[in-house]
Motif scaffolding. Structure first.
Motif, PDB file in Angstrom:
ATOM      1  N   VAL A  51      26.329  30.637  34.182  1.00 37.47           N
ATOM      2  CA  VAL A  51      26.809  31.989  33.930  1.00 37.47           C
ATOM      3  C   VAL A  51      28.165  32.186  34.611  1.00 37.47           C
ATOM      4  CG1 VAL A  51      26.407  34.449  34.442  1.00 37.47           C
ATOM      5  CG2 VAL A  51      24.565  33.017  33.511  1.00 37.47           C
ATOM      6  N   GLY A  52      28.303  31.690  35.825  1.00 31.74           N
ATOM      7  CA  GLY A  52      29.576  31.787  36.531  1.00 31.74           C
ATOM      8  C   GLY A  52      30.686  31.065  35.796  1.00 31.74           C
TER       9      GLY A  52
ATOM     10  N   PRO B  51      34.333  42.907  31.156  1.00 33.22           N
ATOM     11  CA  PRO B  51      34.534  43.145  32.582  1.00 33.22           C
ATOM     12  C   PRO B  51      33.875  42.126  33.525  1.00 33.22           C
ATOM     13  CG  PRO B  51      32.853  44.612  31.770  1.00 33.22           C
ATOM     14  CD  PRO B  51      33.354  43.833  30.583  1.00 33.22           C
ATOM     15  N   CYS B  52      34.389  40.914  33.499  1.00 31.40           N
ATOM     16  CA  CYS B  52      33.849  39.894  34.394  1.00 31.40           C
ATOM     17  C   CYS B  52      34.123  40.231  35.858  1.00 31.40           C
ATOM     18  CB  CYS B  52      34.382  38.513  34.025  1.00 31.40           C
ATOM     19  SG  CYS B  52      36.166  38.395  33.986  1.00 31.40           S
ATOM     20  N   HIS B  53      35.034  41.180  36.104  1.00 27.23           N
ATOM     21  CA  HIS B  53      35.298  41.607  37.483  1.00 27.23           C
ATOM     22  C   HIS B  53      34.090  42.316  38.092  1.00 27.23           C
ATOM     23  CE1 HIS B  53      36.611  45.034  34.964  1.00 27.23           C
ATOM     24  NE2 HIS B  53      36.175  45.792  35.968  1.00 27.23           N
ATOM     25  N   ARG B  54      33.147  42.751  37.272  1.00 20.85           N
ATOM     26  CA  ARG B  54      31.972  43.469  37.768  1.00 20.85           C
ATOM     27  C   ARG B  54      30.858  42.537  38.234  1.00 20.85           C
ATOM     28  NH1 ARG B  54      32.161  47.693  32.754  1.00 20.85           N
ATOM     29  NH2 ARG B  54      34.080  48.725  33.400  1.00 20.85           N
ATOM     30  N   VAL B  55      31.099  41.236  38.189  1.00 21.70           N
ATOM     31  CA  VAL B  55      30.090  40.266  38.620  1.00 21.70           C
ATOM     32  C   VAL B  55      30.484  39.743  39.994  1.00 21.70           C
ATOM     33  CG1 VAL B  55      28.859  38.155  38.059  1.00 21.70           C
ATOM     34  CG2 VAL B  55      29.661  39.638  36.218  1.00 21.70           C
TER      35      VAL B  55
ATOM     36  N   LEU C 178      32.963  38.925  46.633  1.00 21.61           N
ATOM     37  CA  LEU C 178      33.610  39.069  45.340  1.00 21.61           C
ATOM     38  C   LEU C 178      33.770  37.729  44.621  1.00 21.61           C
ATOM     39  CD1 LEU C 178      36.324  41.792  45.950  1.00 21.61           C
ATOM     40  CD2 LEU C 178      33.939  42.031  45.281  1.00 21.61           C
ATOM     41  N   LYS C 179      33.878  36.657  45.343  1.00 27.06           N
ATOM     42  CA  LYS C 179      34.034  35.306  44.776  1.00 27.06           C
ATOM     43  C   LYS C 179      35.266  35.228  43.892  1.00 27.06           C
ATOM     44  CE  LYS C 179      30.655  33.143  46.677  1.00 27.06           C
ATOM     45  NZ  LYS C 179      30.960  32.140  47.635  1.00 27.06           N
ATOM     46  N   GLY C 180      35.345  34.204  43.084  1.00 29.94           N
ATOM     47  CA  GLY C 180      36.539  33.940  42.288  1.00 29.94           C
ATOM     48  C   GLY C 180      36.766  34.926  41.161  1.00 29.94           C
ATOM     49  N   TYR C 181      38.010  34.991  40.737  1.00 29.81           N
ATOM     50  CA  TYR C 181      38.404  35.798  39.590  1.00 29.81           C
ATOM     51  C   TYR C 181      39.635  35.124  39.016  1.00 29.81           C
ATOM     52  CZ  TYR C 181      39.448  39.992  36.842  1.00 29.81           C
ATOM     53  OH  TYR C 181      39.683  40.878  35.812  1.00 29.81           O
TER      54      TYR C 181
ATOM     55  N   TRP D  45      42.056  35.934  37.418  1.00 32.91           N
ATOM     56  CA  TRP D  45      43.321  36.652  37.487  1.00 32.91           C
ATOM     57  C   TRP D  45      43.669  37.087  38.913  1.00 32.91           C
ATOM     58  CZ3 TRP D  45      39.537  37.416  33.775  1.00 32.91           C
ATOM     59  CH2 TRP D  45      39.832  36.844  32.536  1.00 32.91           C
ATOM     60  N   GLY D  46      42.955  36.561  39.901  1.00 28.64           N
ATOM     61  CA  GLY D  46      43.254  36.839  41.298  1.00 28.64           C
ATOM     62  C   GLY D  46      42.302  37.852  41.907  1.00 28.64           C
ATOM     63  N   LEU D  47      41.823  37.537  43.111  1.00 29.82           N
ATOM     64  CA  LEU D  47      40.889  38.440  43.783  1.00 29.82           C
ATOM     65  C   LEU D  47      41.498  39.810  44.063  1.00 29.82           C
ATOM     66  CD1 LEU D  47      38.891  36.197  46.276  1.00 29.82           C
ATOM     67  CD2 LEU D  47      38.060  37.378  44.240  1.00 29.82           C
ATOM     68  N   HIS D  48      42.827  39.870  44.245  1.00 26.05           N
ATOM     69  CA  HIS D  48      43.455  41.176  44.475  1.00 26.05           C
ATOM     70  C   HIS D  48      43.262  42.087  43.260  1.00 26.05           C
ATOM     71  CE1 HIS D  48      46.572  38.994  42.255  1.00 26.05           C
ATOM     72  NE2 HIS D  48      47.185  40.143  42.035  1.00 26.05           N
ATOM     73  N   ARG D  49      43.289  41.515  42.075  1.00 24.92           N
ATOM     74  CA  ARG D  49      43.049  42.325  40.868  1.00 24.92           C
ATOM     75  C   ARG D  49      41.576  42.716  40.761  1.00 24.92           C
ATOM     76  NH1 ARG D  49      47.199  38.749  37.943  1.00 24.92           N
ATOM     77  NH2 ARG D  49      48.986  40.159  37.827  1.00 24.92           N
TER      78      ARG D  49
END
Length: 182
Positions: free
Chosen positions: A123-124, A137-141, A148-151, A153-157
């Motif tokens: 899933v990740g 909205p993958c930022h909600r996972v 927060l783990k990886g993103y 487009w950057g963890l700051h976003r």
């Protein structure tokens, strides 16, 4: 495949939108991740010819409303993505996470019917391959421990988006004081 490329400004930086002839969103990325966008398009559609055009009004308006605090504005946007059956299932599950809430990779795996705890890893990976930032909205996972783990487009976003949606306390990004003479 012929697709269209549009540019929009946002509080998180310039956004690149990729749409088809029906103004259906195929990809959303940030200008500073343009190479990722190109890679995703090649993976999903092989050869793509991008033609510049003005952002479709429906998408531009929905994003503007979202950034003004109307979080549900993105829910009705049409998207079309290639990808494996698992990826498309994960991306559909992501769109069901309400703004202002978070979930975990493991909870999504269970929602999709996986009993194996290691399915959270798959899933990740599908989450990280999401071609449509913000709208899907993958930022909600987040991780099960709350990290927060990886993103892509950057963890700051990710932090900003979750703070904007009031899913987490919004933190001010550290900034450097201007020194005299600089």
């Amino acid at each position: 495949m012929n697709l269209f490329l549009s540019h929009l400004d946002s509080p998180l930086g310039a956004i690149l939108l990729v749409t088809d002839a029906n103004d259906t969103l195929r990809a959303l990325d940030f200008v500073d991740h343009q190479s990722r966008l190109q890679r995703v398009l090649r993976q999903h559609y092989d050869e793509v010819e991008l033609t510049e055009k003005q952002a479709p009004t429906e998408i531009a308006d929905a994003l503007a409303r979202y950034f003004q605090g109307e979080w549900e504005a993105l829910n009705s946007l049409r998207t079309a993505t290639a990808g494996s059956e698992l990826q498309r299932g994960v991306w559909a599950a992501l769109r069901r996470i309400p703004a202002g809430q978070t979930t975990t990779y493991g909870k999504i795996a269970k929602e999709l019917g996986f009993d194996d705890p290691r399915a959270a890893i798959d899933v990740g990976a599908a989450n990280g391959a999401n071609p449509i930032a913000i709208i899907v909205p993958c930022h909600r996972v987040i991780a099960s421990n709350g990290d927060l783990k990886g993103y892509a487009w950057g963890l700051h976003r990710k932090r900003w988006l979750l703070g904007h949606e009031k899913a987490i306390a919004q933190k001010e990004e550290p900034h450097t004081a201007m020194l005299p003479g600089f």
